[in-house]
Design a protein around this motif. Structure first.
Motif, PDB file in Angstrom:
ATOM      1  N   ALA A  15      -5.926  11.720   1.481  1.00 53.40           N
ATOM      2  CA  ALA A  15      -5.667  11.467   0.058  1.00 53.40           C
ATOM      3  C   ALA A  15      -4.744  10.272  -0.120  1.00 53.40           C
ATOM      4  N   HIS A  16      -3.731  10.169   0.715  1.00 54.35           N
ATOM      5  CA  HIS A  16      -2.810   9.035   0.632  1.00 54.35           C
ATOM      6  C   HIS A  16      -3.538   7.725   0.938  1.00 54.35           C
ATOM      7  N   ALA A  17      -4.387   7.745   1.963  1.00 51.44           N
ATOM      8  CA  ALA A  17      -5.161   6.543   2.313  1.00 51.44           C
ATOM      9  C   ALA A  17      -6.105   6.155   1.173  1.00 51.44           C
ATOM     10  N   ALA A  18      -6.699   7.139   0.499  1.00 47.34           N
ATOM     11  CA  ALA A  18      -7.604   6.847  -0.617  1.00 47.34           C
ATOM     12  C   ALA A  18      -6.841   6.245  -1.793  1.00 47.34           C
ATOM     13  N   ARG A  19      -5.640   6.733  -2.040  1.00 44.38           N
ATOM     14  CA  ARG A  19      -4.852   6.201  -3.159  1.00 44.38           C
ATOM     15  C   ARG A  19      -4.321   4.802  -2.873  1.00 44.38           C
ATOM     16  N   GLN A  20      -4.023   4.498  -1.601  1.00 41.55           N
ATOM     17  CA  GLN A  20      -3.420   3.222  -1.242  1.00 41.55           C
ATOM     18  C   GLN A  20      -4.427   2.171  -0.787  1.00 41.55           C
ATOM     19  N   ALA A  21      -5.696   2.510  -0.710  1.00 43.19           N
ATOM     20  CA  ALA A  21      -6.706   1.598  -0.152  1.00 43.19           C
ATOM     21  C   ALA A  21      -6.888   0.359  -1.024  1.00 43.19           C
ATOM     22  N   GLU A  22      -7.048  -0.776  -0.357  1.00 40.60           N
ATOM     23  CA  GLU A  22      -7.399  -2.024  -1.041  1.00 40.60           C
ATOM     24  C   GLU A  22      -8.846  -1.908  -1.512  1.00 40.60           C
ATOM     25  N   GLU A  23      -9.232  -2.744  -2.443  1.00 37.62           N
ATOM     26  CA  GLU A  23     -10.571  -2.667  -3.034  1.00 37.62           C
ATOM     27  C   GLU A  23     -11.679  -2.767  -1.977  1.00 37.62           C
ATOM     28  N   GLU A  24     -11.477  -3.596  -0.951  1.00 39.24           N
ATOM     29  CA  GLU A  24     -12.512  -3.777   0.072  1.00 39.24           C
ATOM     30  C   GLU A  24     -12.692  -2.529   0.932  1.00 39.24           C
ATOM     31  N   GLN A  25     -11.644  -1.732   1.062  1.00 43.12           N
ATOM     32  CA  GLN A  25     -11.678  -0.544   1.909  1.00 43.12           C
ATOM     33  C   GLN A  25     -11.787   0.756   1.108  1.00 43.12           C
ATOM     34  N   ARG A  26     -11.927   0.645  -0.175  1.00 46.80           N
ATOM     35  CA  ARG A  26     -11.887   1.827  -1.048  1.00 46.80           C
ATOM     36  C   ARG A  26     -13.020   2.800  -0.778  1.00 46.80           C
ATOM     37  N   GLU A  27     -14.240   2.281  -0.614  1.00 42.94           N
ATOM     38  CA  GLU A  27     -15.383   3.168  -0.390  1.00 42.94           C
ATOM     39  C   GLU A  27     -15.207   3.979   0.889  1.00 42.94           C
ATOM     40  N   VAL A  28     -14.726   3.333   1.934  1.00 44.60           N
ATOM     41  CA  VAL A  28     -14.516   4.016   3.217  1.00 44.60           C
ATOM     42  C   VAL A  28     -13.418   5.071   3.074  1.00 44.60           C
ATOM     43  N   ALA A  29     -12.328   4.716   2.433  1.00 42.81           N
ATOM     44  CA  ALA A  29     -11.212   5.659   2.274  1.00 42.81           C
ATOM     45  C   ALA A  29     -11.625   6.864   1.428  1.00 42.81           C
ATOM     46  N   GLU A  30     -12.383   6.626   0.373  1.00 42.46           N
ATOM     47  CA  GLU A  30     -12.834   7.737  -0.467  1.00 42.46           C
ATOM     48  C   GLU A  30     -13.832   8.630   0.280  1.00 42.46           C
ATOM     49  N   SER A  31     -14.676   8.022   1.110  1.00 41.30           N
ATOM     50  CA  SER A  31     -15.603   8.806   1.926  1.00 41.30           C
ATOM     51  C   SER A  31     -14.837   9.664   2.926  1.00 41.30           C
ATOM     52  N   GLU A  32     -13.780   9.104   3.494  1.00 45.35           N
ATOM     53  CA  GLU A  32     -12.966   9.869   4.435  1.00 45.35           C
ATOM     54  C   GLU A  32     -12.254  11.023   3.745  1.00 45.35           C
ATOM     55  N   LEU A  33     -11.858  10.821   2.496  1.00 49.52           N
ATOM     56  CA  LEU A  33     -11.265  11.930   1.741  1.00 49.52           C
ATOM     57  C   LEU A  33     -12.303  13.024   1.500  1.00 49.52           C
ATOM     58  N   SER A  34     -13.518  12.641   1.179  1.00 48.26           N
ATOM     59  CA  SER A  34     -14.588  13.638   0.997  1.00 48.26           C
ATOM     60  C   SER A  34     -14.814  14.420   2.284  1.00 48.26           C
ATOM     61  N   GLN A  35     -14.816  13.721   3.413  1.00 48.54           N
ATOM     62  CA  GLN A  35     -15.007  14.393   4.696  1.00 48.54           C
ATOM     63  C   GLN A  35     -13.833  15.319   5.012  1.00 48.54           C
ATOM     64  N   ALA A  36     -12.623  14.887   4.688  1.00 43.25           N
ATOM     65  CA  ALA A  36     -11.448  15.736   4.915  1.00 43.25           C
ATOM     66  C   ALA A  36     -11.503  16.980   4.035  1.00 43.25           C
ATOM     67  N   LEU A  37     -11.924  16.816   2.799  1.00 45.09           N
ATOM     68  CA  LEU A  37     -12.044  17.979   1.911  1.00 45.09           C
ATOM     69  C   LEU A  37     -13.078  18.966   2.446  1.00 45.09           C
ATOM     70  N   ARG A  38     -14.205  18.444   2.927  1.00 44.80           N
ATOM     71  CA  ARG A  38     -15.222  19.337   3.488  1.00 44.80           C
ATOM     72  C   ARG A  38     -14.707  20.019   4.756  1.00 44.80           C
ATOM     73  N   ALA A  39     -13.940  19.286   5.567  1.00 41.98           N
ATOM     74  CA  ALA A  39     -13.413  19.881   6.802  1.00 41.98           C
ATOM     75  C   ALA A  39     -12.396  20.980   6.489  1.00 41.98           C
ATOM     76  N   VAL A  40     -11.530  20.732   5.527  1.00 37.44           N
ATOM     77  CA  VAL A  40     -10.495  21.709   5.187  1.00 37.44           C
ATOM     78  C   VAL A  40     -11.087  22.924   4.481  1.00 37.44           C
ATOM     79  N   PHE A  41     -12.041  22.695   3.599  1.00 40.18           N
ATOM     80  CA  PHE A  41     -12.585  23.789   2.796  1.00 40.18           C
ATOM     81  C   PHE A  41     -13.992  24.197   3.205  1.00 40.18           C
ATOM     82  N   GLU A  42     -14.344  23.997   4.478  1.00 38.67           N
ATOM     83  CA  GLU A  42     -15.677  24.406   4.927  1.00 38.67           C
ATOM     84  C   GLU A  42     -15.785  25.923   5.016  1.00 38.67           C
ATOM     85  N   ASP A  43     -14.677  26.563   5.234  1.00 33.76           N
ATOM     86  CA  ASP A  43     -14.656  28.009   5.365  1.00 33.76           C
ATOM     87  C   ASP A  43     -14.213  28.625   4.036  1.00 33.76           C
TER      88      ASP A  43
END
Length: 180
Positions: free
Chosen positions: A72-100
């Motif tokens: 979440a911190h990386a997604a909030r602090q990401a530069e415009e060029e890296q934003r899509e990657v950071a937001e995708s990583e947040l989605s993956q982290a959310l799925r990993a944390v809340f998969e169960d």
């Protein structure tokens, strides 16, 4: 001779009106695209903020908290060029944390956890809609900008070519199935 000049003037006037109408339409599409991007940015920021808040609340286990907080911190602090990657990583982290589903139930059982889980689920569900609206507006603007008349007469001016926002936005199933 005079009737020919009149017809030429009428044709030039019609072409000018048509080009002006097309330029106005393109401008409206760019405004719509900018508004959709602002809405997408707001939804992404909301999702990252809620995830960060949940990660620091002490409701999650320490490993899940660290993973979620860092993404979440990386997604909030990401530069415009890296934003899509950071937001995708947040989605993956959310799925990993809340998969169960037990993790979601553990959050809901904590004091204030029901509201936090509901707020996160709503934020996670709104991101794909906002992204779809933005990408639809980008697609419409791109289709119009690709017309020959727009390119030849440079009706787009100096506006940058619109780019879609591509990211992994699949929500964690265990989190959103309870809200639906």
């Amino acid at each position: 001779m005079i009737p020919t000049l009149i017809w030429i003037l009428v044709a030039l006037l019609a072409i000018g009106v048509y080009l002006s109408w097309t330029a106005g339409r393109l401008d409206r599409l760019h405004v719509r695209m900018d508004a959709a991007r602002a809405a997408l940015d707001a939804q992404l920021l909301r999702r990252a903020s809620v995830a960060q808040e949940l990660a620091t609340s002490g409701v999650l286990d320490p490993a899940a908290s660290i993973v979620l907080y860092e993404a979440a911190h990386a997604a909030r602090q990401a530069e415009e060029e890296q934003r899509e990657v950071a937001e995708s990583e947040l989605s993956q982290a959310l799925r990993a944390v809340f998969e169960d589903a037990r993790q979601v139930e553990g959050v809901r059982a904590a004091p204030g956890g029901e509201d936090a889980a509901h707020e996160l689920a709503e934020a996670v569900r709104r991101v794909p809609m906002a992204r779809r609206f933005h990408n639809d507006a980008v697609g419409a603007a791109r289709r119009l900008r690709e017309h020959r008349k727009v390119r030849w007469f440079r009706l787009a001016g100096h506006a940058p070519f619109p780019l879609a926002f591509e990211m992994d936005d699949e929500p964690p199933a265990a989190l959103v199935e309870r809200v639906a």
